[in-house]
Design a protein around this motif. Structure first.
Motif, mmCIF file in Angstrom:
data_model
loop_
_atom_site.group_PDB
_atom_site.id
_atom_site.type_symbol
_atom_site.label_atom_id
_atom_site.label_comp_id
_atom_site.label_asym_id
_atom_site.label_seq_id
_atom_site.Cartn_x
_atom_site.Cartn_y
_atom_site.Cartn_z
ATOM 1 N N LEU A 123 69.263 7.898 20.072
ATOM 2 C CA LEU A 123 70.229 7.559 21.131
ATOM 3 C C LEU A 123 69.680 6.490 22.067
ATOM 4 O O LEU A 123 68.558 6.618 22.577
ATOM 5 C CB LEU A 123 70.492 8.798 21.979
ATOM 6 N N ALA A 154 70.544 16.242 25.363
ATOM 7 C CA ALA A 154 70.601 15.359 24.192
ATOM 8 C C ALA A 154 69.187 14.959 23.761
ATOM 9 O O ALA A 154 68.872 14.924 22.570
ATOM 10 C CB ALA A 154 71.441 14.121 24.506
ATOM 11 N N THR A 160 65.649 9.714 22.652
ATOM 12 C CA THR A 160 66.614 9.080 23.570
ATOM 13 C C THR A 160 65.924 8.064 24.460
ATOM 14 O O THR A 160 64.893 8.363 25.068
ATOM 15 C CB THR A 160 67.286 10.168 24.450
ATOM 16 N N LEU A 375 77.974 13.114 24.806
ATOM 17 C CA LEU A 375 76.610 13.651 24.706
ATOM 18 C C LEU A 375 76.664 15.169 24.461
ATOM 19 O O LEU A 375 75.900 15.699 23.650
ATOM 20 C CB LEU A 375 75.820 13.352 25.981
ATOM 21 N N LYS A 376 77.584 15.826 25.149
ATOM 22 C CA LYS A 376 77.710 17.285 24.974
ATOM 23 C C LYS A 376 78.136 17.617 23.539
ATOM 24 O O LYS A 376 77.635 18.569 22.942
ATOM 25 C CB LYS A 376 78.724 17.853 25.968
ATOM 26 N N LEU A 378 77.554 15.866 20.910
ATOM 27 C CA LEU A 378 76.396 15.628 20.038
ATOM 28 C C LEU A 378 75.473 16.840 20.015
ATOM 29 O O LEU A 378 75.007 17.261 18.954
ATOM 30 C CB LEU A 378 75.599 14.423 20.551
ATOM 31 N N VAL A 379 75.230 17.370 21.197
ATOM 32 C CA VAL A 379 74.324 18.519 21.315
ATOM 33 C C VAL A 379 74.922 19.742 20.619
ATOM 34 O O VAL A 379 74.245 20.441 19.854
ATOM 35 C CB VAL A 379 74.010 18.813 22.805
ATOM 36 N N LYS A 382 74.641 19.379 16.929
ATOM 37 C CA LYS A 382 73.274 19.595 16.456
ATOM 38 C C LYS A 382 72.924 21.087 16.482
ATOM 39 O O LYS A 382 72.304 21.597 15.544
ATOM 40 C CB LYS A 382 72.300 18.809 17.348
#
Ligand SMILES: [Mg+2]
Length: 391
Positions: A123, A154, A160, A375-376, A378-379, A382
């Motif tokens: 990122l 993240a 990042t 971003l949330k 993405l987390v 994952k």
């Protein structure tokens, strides 16, 4: 060649024509240079309402003022300036059709993740206008705590980096997370933990240092020789713009920035002229335009795109087969990074913009709050993979 004459409105005033390119003017404009793109004499025919004492034609002819206006688009169209009624519905339609070309990274999240299967996501995040809202006082461009948490979460799952035009120290102060990589001054000042960030011998500008907490870090500064020069220019600019109300000059170490967002528009020519006059004495420096800011930077083949490449290599993520870099930014300086990812078919640029504009990005997000949502997501994605043992 000196086209400055006693009788006619001057076109170019620099004694050395090559200075047009060395000032970086050509890269700021949609045309290469006034002399090259327009029939000679065009500027001589432009009627001037009032002769302005001094040399304001320097900046007019060089297109600086146009670029200053173009690089500072109003957030919302000022309908009162036009004799046509532009409804918010029209704006919505324009934005919606623009989004066909640059789909929302939120609604396209699944597509992005399909492509990310089996790859490591890296990122890259711009700061101003991406993680923090654009505000009148650049010293108060704080990111929200909710955003800080989103970035921290993240960074727990993905390498990042913050890549900003600000000085590295300043952006670190604003973000305040130790687990990130920081590239300040448009990537000319990169810092990362020694354990992660390789400092190969073939990078002569890479040095071992310690951060504010005394932790060992690697610093990579491809333009270190310019430090004293930028400092000198910063001090001169502070002195020379003293009389222009609202001007704010900042020393970003590898870049001196002159903010004019609080300057009355009628004084923009004076700001531009000040910067122009200082730059004339420094052939190794050039000008770039940010959002309501003129930036003086070293002439060096280095930008946010190069910084992304350097970081990927240094983090051992240079193999584009296994890695999906995602770069989120709102500024024209971010376009260099978008371009590197697009042209190398390496990853995705995501442009943060609430108005339609051309970009090398693949996707879009409307504002920092949508960046936070992304971003949330993405987390969460994952975490769900992890839950399924797919790591
Ligand atoms: Mg920005």
């Amino acid at each position: 060649m000196d086209l400055k004459s006693k009788h006619a409105a001057p076109v170019l005033t620099d004694p050395v024509p090559v200075s047009k390119s060395r000032l970086g003017i050509s890269s700021l404009l949609s045309y290469s240079s006034p002399g090259a793109a327009f029939p000679s004499g065009l500027y001589l025919t432009i009627p001037r309402k009032k002769p302005v004492p001094g040399k304001l034609d320097d900046v007019r002819a060089a297109g600086w003022l146009d670029a200053m206006k173009a690089s500072s688009p109003p957030r919302k169209k000022l309908t009162k300036d036009f004799n046509i009624e532009i409804t918010s519905e029209d704006n919505d339609v324009a934005y919606s059709s623009w989004m066909i070309k640059y789909p929302s990274a939120l609604t396209s999240f699944e597509n992005i993740m399909n492509y990310a299967k089996g790859k490591r996501i890296a990122l890259f995040l711009d700061y101003d206008g991406t993680l923090s809202p654009i505000v009148d006082d650049p010293d108060r461009a704080f990111m929200s705590n909710a955003m800080r948490i989103a970035v921290r979460d993240a960074a727990e799952y993905f390498p990042t980096a913050i890549i900003s035009g600000r000085s590295r120290d300043m952006v670190y102060e604003f973000v305040g997370l130790t687990e990130l990589y920081y590239a300040g001054s448009h990537g000319m000042d990169i810092m990362g933990p020694v354990r992660d960030l390789a400092c190969a011998d073939d990078h002569p500008n890479c040095i071992r240092s310690t951060d504010k907490q005394g932790k060992e870090v690697n610093l990579f500064q491809p333009a270190s020789e310019f430090l004293p020069m930028i400092d000198e220019v910063f001090r001169t600019l502070v002195e020379n713009t003293k009389g222009i109300k609202g001007t704010k000059v900042e020393n970003h170490k590898f870049c001196a920035s002159v903010h004019y967002r609080n300057v009355d528009e009628k004084n923009w020519p004076a700001v531009a002229q000040c910067v122009h006059d200082v730059l004339k004495d420094y052939p190794r420096l050039r000008l770039t335009h940010g959002r309501k800011v003129l930036e003086v930077r070293p002439v060096i083949d280095w930008d946010k795109g190069k910084a992304v490449e350097f970081l990927l290599e240094s983090l051992g993520l240079g193999n584009s087969e296994d890695v999906l870099p995602i770069y989120v930014g709102d500024d024209r300086t971010d376009e260099d990074a978008f371009k590197v990812l697009r042209e190398g078919q390496r990853g995705y640029g995501i442009l943060v913009s609430s108005v339609p504009k051309e970009s090398n990005a693949f996707y879009s997000l409307r504002d920092p709050s949508e960046v936070m949502d992304f971003l949330k997501l993405l987390v969460e994605w994952k975490k769900s993979k992890k839950g399924k043992g797919a790591l």
